[in-house]
Design a protein around this motif. Structure first.
Motif, mmCIF file in Angstrom:
data_model
loop_
_atom_site.group_PDB
_atom_site.id
_atom_site.type_symbol
_atom_site.label_atom_id
_atom_site.label_comp_id
_atom_site.label_asym_id
_atom_site.label_seq_id
_atom_site.Cartn_x
_atom_site.Cartn_y
_atom_site.Cartn_z
ATOM 1 N N ILE A 1 46.962 51.182 27.067
ATOM 2 C CA ILE A 1 47.369 51.746 25.721
ATOM 3 C C ILE A 1 48.779 52.129 26.036
ATOM 4 O O ILE A 1 49.843 51.921 25.398
ATOM 5 N N PHE A 2 48.965 52.946 26.958
ATOM 6 C CA PHE A 2 50.111 53.717 27.224
ATOM 7 C C PHE A 2 51.380 52.741 27.636
ATOM 8 O O PHE A 2 52.547 52.681 27.188
ATOM 9 N N GLY B 1 53.567 56.342 19.126
ATOM 10 C CA GLY B 1 52.477 57.124 19.733
ATOM 11 C C GLY B 1 51.638 57.791 18.443
ATOM 12 O O GLY B 1 50.503 57.534 18.561
ATOM 13 N N LEU B 2 52.371 57.985 17.433
ATOM 14 C CA LEU B 2 51.742 58.297 16.365
ATOM 15 C C LEU B 2 50.811 57.532 15.655
ATOM 16 O O LEU B 2 49.623 57.720 15.250
ATOM 17 N N PHE C 1 57.431 61.201 25.211
ATOM 18 C CA PHE C 1 57.624 61.167 23.646
ATOM 19 C C PHE C 1 56.272 60.197 23.338
ATOM 20 O O PHE C 1 55.977 60.607 22.061
ATOM 21 N N CYS C 2 55.928 59.397 24.124
ATOM 22 C CA CYS C 2 55.064 58.631 23.304
ATOM 23 C C CYS C 2 53.595 59.650 23.291
ATOM 24 O O CYS C 2 52.803 59.436 22.012
ATOM 25 N N TYR C 3 53.454 60.357 24.221
ATOM 26 C CA TYR C 3 52.183 61.151 24.269
ATOM 27 C C TYR C 3 52.262 62.123 23.342
ATOM 28 O O TYR C 3 51.196 62.568 22.768
ATOM 29 N N MET C 4 53.397 62.729 22.844
ATOM 30 C CA MET C 4 53.663 63.765 21.828
ATOM 31 C C MET C 4 53.096 63.099 20.477
ATOM 32 O O MET C 4 52.609 63.839 19.570
ATOM 33 N N LEU D 1 49.219 64.189 18.104
ATOM 34 C CA LEU D 1 49.011 64.803 16.770
ATOM 35 C C LEU D 1 47.632 64.229 16.362
ATOM 36 O O LEU D 1 46.893 65.036 15.563
ATOM 37 N N PHE D 2 47.210 63.229 16.750
ATOM 38 C CA PHE D 2 46.009 62.666 16.151
ATOM 39 C C PHE D 2 44.905 62.843 17.105
ATOM 40 O O PHE D 2 43.717 63.015 16.742
ATOM 41 N N THR D 3 45.164 62.796 18.628
ATOM 42 C CA THR D 3 43.846 62.778 19.514
ATOM 43 C C THR D 3 43.524 64.132 19.729
ATOM 44 O O THR D 3 42.324 64.352 20.393
ATOM 45 N N PHE D 4 44.569 65.142 19.708
ATOM 46 C CA PHE D 4 44.161 66.423 20.137
ATOM 47 C C PHE D 4 43.053 67.081 19.174
ATOM 48 O O PHE D 4 43.213 66.876 18.065
#
Lengths: 646, 646
Positions: A26-27, A59-60, A382-385, A389-392
């Motif tokens: 995915i990454f 990422g979002l 930046f992808c991870y940020m 928003l949705f996975t945390f």
């Protein structure tokens, strides 16, 4: 029967392997998309959404998909089990379930309120990776690269201002944010959104310190692409890089500030302990980073001259360089210092000394390797940020708190830049004009460091609220201000398309026409810098590299036997060439040159002389170009290297 | 009070971060030592202990220190707790201990006999990292590099032999080791060292398949440094690389072979299922790897010609190349195939097609990047193997089993090389001489793949015994045979110091003098190869790269509109140049050339012609040199690239 069970367990294991592969995939997919987007943007000269903003957007979207498409398969994970026999959590837990022993590894302490339904979704859980990966794997290459690619000449010319913004400015910003947030927290308690005991003033300061870390990536990439005015670039670059280091240490110091009695009262002893802690950690990390770089310089220097040619094996040289730089980070972490600060100063020192000792092939290799690692790490972050928003799983979005943060960040940035610029302009020969100040105000983006500091601790509810708010601030600033950088530059009439090497003289000449107050006192930094420069040029450079005058000519008579032993044979060959360099230094080249060209509008001869001198200095110092990769790439693409077919 | 607890928890967390740093620091330290040793060895031309042997030695010493210096601080970890409420092990376990909830993550199922005193030593536990790191992080770069640096011309010339050794040879080796080990196991049961039910014939075959993976690193590094005869090099390189792929898939197939009734009896259905599984996984992985490479080639090709210049941004190009290649690995893993096989063929295909589309800068960058990653991964693995001897906690050393393995490995290698060489010599024009066969026999080192396959499952006692034995076999073969390579080459009078490009003609000329049986039938592989070569040259190369003849000249008339769309404009420019290449191909260059030079001792004109042709083919195919890094580095050091100072 036994075989069958084994078969099942193999299957299970395979399942685990594949899980890991899917997440990495995915990454990879996000990064590939990002690269294609960058290429598309570059191709169409599209600058309203910067590539980092694009990475976050992807990422979002991916986070949204993962959140609502994958399901929680594991119902038992949400339940809490009692265990009376244990008194504390061991690092490994062996549990006997229906006569099978399972091994469990300690992950973290968890608050009761965090135990919710999403806990069991393995996919979500795996995508929100360990914050230590940020600190140990992703941030070091970015920070090292920033240090390694520091444009030293311009940096040192503005050293005083940069240090002021970084240290004093960050402290001001932290306190201002802390105070404003404390006001908002009080208001939230008043209207009943928050319980008083949850949010102390130290928590507000903690939030202030982590929100004070400005991001060097997005704006500077644009600046670099457009070749913005070098002084503005250097001020912002220096400020945001050093400010990250300061913010990290500050956050750490605040988090361990623990007054003995009432947490809201001021405890002088604990406060001074924190200040001491801050200074100690900063100085210790600085020393750790530089000393590793000096060791690298010595090894590569010895190999080059005394023993044999390590430079015949660029792979070994590059490997050693990479490993020693990473060790600087790890040693600082292991010693309880701040690895990021260590690796930043390690990068600066490596660029200053070791770089000169490398073979041409290794110079290229190390530069490209660190560029590449920086590029990948940046985009992963930046992808991870965007994903976060949705996975945390424990976001707390409080509108009042978010609004407060927004206000606080702007007020804090303003009370950092404008007053300090005013003070600095009193001492600076070359003023920081208003449009630069506005641009610096506008460029206060929040990014990876703020995020990484916030995600490090998300256990309590205040910390979760801080994390969610910090994340939103990153989105807002990167999208709005990152996207607005190019229009803002035009609007503020800031010069673009400047050749950084010619800049010094052009600036000096234009300065002499417009700005006529030549008799201001020399800036403190220039004086400090001259002493350091002389010492460095006379003793450190000859000792650690094979440039500069031989030690035999700079050390006193009685040191000559030692000096001869330590000097590279190639330095003797350069003696004549370096003679005039010493002459220039002794004649106070740096101010001399600058002032003389400031006097006469276009001093043809002098200007050429200074161009030669600076050009030469560039080569000697092994200046390795600015942070971004675009200009660099275009240049090298212009002169394709010969590719040897083995 | 709450503050204080938080303080403690922060401290705890910090402690965890530092632990990670310490372990990485240990590895860094080992790698730095290894690099300095390599440099020392190279400098003194010391070849009796190869650098990989050195890395293992350092790992061994470090493992000894860690084992006996660090202590077990955590007494509770060794205890097993009962839990009646659970029926299976969930992936996350929440446990309430004295009113604090702790989160534990599932690690593995553990057998009762593995619960011993060392379980709690956190240091030892962390040093023995997850086997999935081997498969997902460390092996892919090594295998990809092997594929990417394949010397294609020589490889295809010996394709038939290499495939025979890799597929048939590995199968023979696996069965022979399995049979001999089964004999030893029976003997061990007879003298009471082992219980019958613990060790099935399939377990012996499993051991056989993992011990059949020969290591390409150590011997080939020496061969490359000495420029050993190219045919011998290619045979060994091709064999050991492909053989790894075969052994991995074979091990997987055997591990899922599960006869329904008696595990010792032969179950035809299960057997054919395993064979089908083997073929399916191999073919699937091959397809997955190649298709990712084709996608990369298409993207880079499109960017280069149709749309715009991705090659103006070598960083993006390199990034895309890296990510797509890694994705090939991850996709294969995620799809339940074998990532290592996919990444190997991805590497081969990338070198064949994509490499031609890259800008000169990117060619250099990708090559150096993969070289560097290969170098680091290799040394980490060898250090880790040294470490594992002392840090792995459940070793079972059984002298009889180890002795059996030693015998089995040698017998298996002999019954692989000698009979197959005899059979191949019946068909080969150019025989494999006796000294080559002896050298191949001698070069059957076991290394990273055998180790990685063995460590993947160490749960049951037989598997632990296999792991310990495999580890010892790696030590033994790397130290003894790795060290003995240079003397052996001298003793067997194998030519060294050969320029690989001239080799073809020299060999052909010497062949004509010594070996006069010109009328042997053409080898099958040559025939197969010619068909493939023609197809590749006429259709695939023009479609995927900008070399070769334009598609408009190779496709039939009615395809021209499509062909024009798909052909790179630069190919039209090369039309004239490629005209004679087509001519050569049509005139059956590959055998023609070879035979004509075989007829006449030193055919001056023809030899020059073929030299030109092969030289040109080299450039067109983008042959990127052999695996090792030393020669490459010496060459590039000889022609230092111009380093542009930004």
């Amino acid at each position: 029967m036994e075989k069958l069970k084994e078969y099942v367990s193999v299957k299970d294991e395979d399942h685990f392997y594949h899980q890991g592969a899917v997440e990495l995939l995915i990454f990879n997919f996000l990064l590939i998309l990002t690269i294609l987007t960058i290429w598309l943007f570059k191709n169409h000269r599209f600058r309203f959404l910067h590539e980092t903003g694009g990475a976050m957007l992807y990422g979002l979207v991916m986070g949204l998909i993962i959140r609502y498409v994958t399901k929680s398969p594991d119902v038992e994970s949400g339940t809490i089990y009692e265990c009376e026999k244990l008194k504390s959590g061991p690092s490994t837990l062996l549990i006997n379930i229906t006569n099978q022993v399972y091994e469990y590894q300690y992950k973290r302490e968890i608050s009761h309120h965090n135990v919710n339904g999403h806990q069991g979704n393995a996919m979500l859980q795996k995508m929100t990776f360990d914050p230590s990966i940020f600190f140990n794997i992703l941030l070091p290459p970015i920070i090292f690269h920033a240090g390694y690619s520091l444009k030293k000449r311009h940096f040192f010319r503005n050293l005083g201002s940069i240090l002021t913004y970084a240290f004093l400015g960050t402290a001001i910003s932290c306190i201002v944010i802390g105070l404003i947030m404390y006001g908002f927290v009080k208001a939230m308690v008043h209207i009943g959104q928050l319980k008083q005991w949850e949010f102390h003033f130290t928590d507000c300061l903690f939030f202030g310190s982590l929100m004070s870390a400005t991001d060097p990536v997005t704006v500077l990439a644009i600046f670099h692409e457009l070749n913005v005015d070098t002084d503005l670039y250097t001020l912002l670059f220096g400020e945001s890089v050093l400010n990250d280091a300061v913010a990290i240490v500050l956050t750490h110091s605040i988090s361990i500030y623990s007054p003995k009695e009432n947490p809201n009262a001021f405890d002088a002893a604990a406060f001074f302990q924190s200040v001491g802690n801050f200074l100690g950690i900063f100085a210790g990390s600085f020393a750790m980073g530089s000393s590793y770089a000096v060791v690298t310089a010595l090894i590569s220097f010895m190999h080059l001259t005394k023993f044999t040619k390590l430079c015949e094996f660029p792979m070994l040289e590059t490997g050693l360089f990479f490993l020693l730089s990473w060790s600087a980070f790890l040693s600082a972490e292991a010693a309880g210092l701040t690895g990021i600060v260590a690796v930043l100063f390690c990068g600066v020192t490596q660029a200053h000394y070791t770089y000169n000792n490398l073979s041409p092939d290794s110079k290229m290799r190390t530069k490209q390797l660190f560029e590449f690692m920086n590029f990948l790490a940046e985009n992963v972050i930046f992808c991870y940020m965007g994903l976060a928003l949705f996975t945390f799983q424990n976001h707390i979005f409080n509108p009042l708190f978010i609004f407060g943060a927004l206000v606080a960040v702007f007020v804090a940035r303003a009370s950092n830049i404008y007053p300090l610029s005013f003070l600095l302009n009193l001492g600076r020969k070359q003023k920081i004009p208003w449009n630069f100040q506005h641009m610096m105000m506008f460029s206060g983006l929040r990014g990876a460091i703020a995020f990484a500091l916030a995600i490090r601790d998300t256990e309590s509810q205040p910390k979760q609220m801080m994390f969610s708010t910090a994340l939103l601030m990153v989105f807002f600033t990167v999208w709005v201000f990152g996207g607005g950088t190019t229009p803002m530059l035009t609007w503020l009439q800031i010069r673009v398309g400047i050749d950084p090497d010619e800049d010094l003289n052009v600036k000096a000449a234009s300065q002499s026409a417009s700005n006529l107050d030549k008799n201001t006192t020399k800036a403190e930094s220039a004086w400090l810098f001259r002493i350091w420069y002389g010492f460095d040029h006379k003793y450190l450079k000859p000792l650690l590299t094979h440039t500069g005058p031989p030690l035999t000519s700079t050390l006193p008579e009685w040191c000559h036997p030692v000096a001869r032993l330590l000097t590279s044979p190639s330095a003797y060959g350069d003696q004549l060439k370096d003679g005039d360099a010493v002459y220039i230094i002794n004649n106070d080249e740096l101010t001399e040159n600058y002032e003389s060209s400031a006097h006469i509008p276009v001093p043809a001869q002098d200007s050429t002389g200074s161009l030669q001198a600076t050009g030469k200095e560039d080569i000697q110092e092994g200046d390795i170009g600015l942070g971004g990769y675009k200009l660099q790439l275009q240049q090298t693409a212009g002169q394709p290297q010969k590719n040897s077919l083995a």
